[in-house]
Design a protein around this motif. Sequence first.
Motif: not given
Length: 314
Positions: A249-260
């Motif tokens: 999901p596009f909205w999840l990119l920023r969240v995942m960016g905290l770890f990846v």
Amino acid sequence: MSGTIVVLGYGASGRATVEALAARGDRVRVAQRSKPKDLPPGVEFCSCDALDAAAVRRAFEGATQVVLAVGFAYDRRVWRKVWVPTMTNVLAACAATGARLVFVDNLYQLGPQNAPRTEDMPLWDHGAKPAILCQVTRLWMAARDRVKVAALRCTDFYGPGVAASHIGPQALGAVAQGKSAMMIAPPDTPHDFSYVPDIARAVLTLLDAPDDAYGQVWNMPCAPTRTPREILQMGAQAMGVKLRVRAIPFWLLRVMGLFVPFMREVADVRFTFDRPYVVDGSKFTKRFGFEVTPFEDGVRATVRSYASMRQQIG
């Protein structure tokens, strides 16, 4: 134009360009830090660190034309350190040798657009990677009084054996194995893709062009715009398998960016996938009569290459 053609960088577009030049008998020299294992017969190699001005100058000795096709790690921290010095060194070496320069560029520096991207759109300095490429663009534009430069702006690319692509190994490559395609971008948003062998042909077209084609930007023509899902479906049909797609999901990119970190880099240029991404390549097409490879042909060749690579590994 006779003389040595130096290709700086041997990634997807650099390799395809070298192969096309070698196939027609041009004298070619590849310049990068390490020697590729798959150089075509007769192609020269010169060890060169793009950040070393003297090394770049040596690599360009005797060259009449240069292709800048470097591909740096997809990391803003790396880009900040390498892009401006690389372009500065390349321009200085071209000025010293009199070589013309074809720069295989991209379009991040145009930022978010709701209309097809054209060569005359203003630069957009927001976001890490777009701002860096704006600096690079201004560098070569400012040098046009001493170096003949033609910039070929390419959107995301794909093609046989291409290792880094939004629709590459994790997408069309997975389809070739009968697995679910993984997308880190919306699969149903229309998006233009450049076919790597077409990029190589376009580079050769500019190398062969007269001087009046230089000092300006050229958008790489693409096949008619499709969605990633439509493109993947072509691959599934070519392989005789059912298409299965998994998308983050596009909205999840920023969240995942905290770890990846890679996800953070994709989020930095989210404007390339949060709306239709269309590139107007009509300027190039009209000037040179250029014809692009249809997706039906390009995708078929690409999935077959991934399947072949898989068999060789197995």
